[in-house]
Design an enzyme around this catalytic site. Structure first.
Site: not given
Length: 221
Positions: A7, A180, A9
């Site tokens: 991922d 996250d 961001d």
């Protein structure tokens, strides 16, 4: 070969490239501060809660780019990279990517391709799965295209990307996904090595319940 998925961001970046892009447009006076700032914060809260309607978000994100000369928006992006992105590119993220240098590396993100492609190149990753958009005669129309790479859509988009290479996720003896966000649980559950990176509360609990590793790319060594 092994597969390593990342991922972007709040995982490889210490912040959200979408959110920073909208702040950049506000600061440059390209969009109205009052209305755009309120919408930017509202959509980001919805993303964190997992309730966002991606078609609405993408329409909001792409509207300022519609019908603009490509040279103009590319120049904006170069400023944005310098002012907003490079300061939040995590050194430990670069080390993590290097650790997987011999694997098939893909950054897979819910942010649109215009914003993230140069960021991924800066990280040294050529393979990018991001939300797509219409482009006619070299100009963005402001409309999204295809399945958004968000939530379960990341599973679909990855399967489509691999199928175009004549592969499937099951073909890899080992696979990693670093994220996250609880929004990425559908894809985390598909790999052999799911890793929660500086996770939000929902993902942290899921990782603890499932025995997934929880790591930080932000903490001092």
């Amino acid at each position: 070969m092994k597969l390593a998925l990342f991922d972007l961001d709040n995982t490889l970046l210490a912040g959200d490239s979408d959110y920073h892009w909208n702040e950049f447009l506000i600061d440059k006076g390209i969009v109205d501060r009052a209305t755009h700032d309120e919408a930017n914060k509202r959509f980001y809260s919805q993303y964190e809660a997992g309730t966002i309607r991606m078609e609405d978000w993408l329409a909001f994100q792409l509207a300022p780019l519609a019908k603009r000369p490509r040279a103009e928006i590319d120049a904006w992006h170069r400023e944005y990279m310098e002012q907003r992105v490079r300061p939040i590119m995590l050194p430990k993220a670069k080390a993590l990517l290097e650790k997987h240098a011999k694997d098939l590396r893909i950054i897979i993100t819910a942010t649109n391709h215009f914003i993230v492609a140069p960021i991924c190149r800066e990280f040294g990753v050529d393979n990018v799965i991001a939300c797509d958009y219409e482009e006619v005669d070299g100009m963005l129309t402001g409309k999204p295209r295809g399945t958004p790479s968000f939530g379960a859509g990341k599973v679909t988009r990855l399967a489509d990307w691999l199928a175009a290479q004549g592969r499937a996720i099951e073909d890899f003896e080992e696979s990693w996904f670093y994220s996250d966000s609880h929004n990425d649980i559908p894809l985390l559950e598909r790999v052999t090595h799911p890793v929660a990176v500086d996770p939000d509360a929902k993902l942290k609990k899921k990782a603890e319940d499932r025995g997934w590793p929880v790591v930080s790319l932000r903490e001092a060594t």
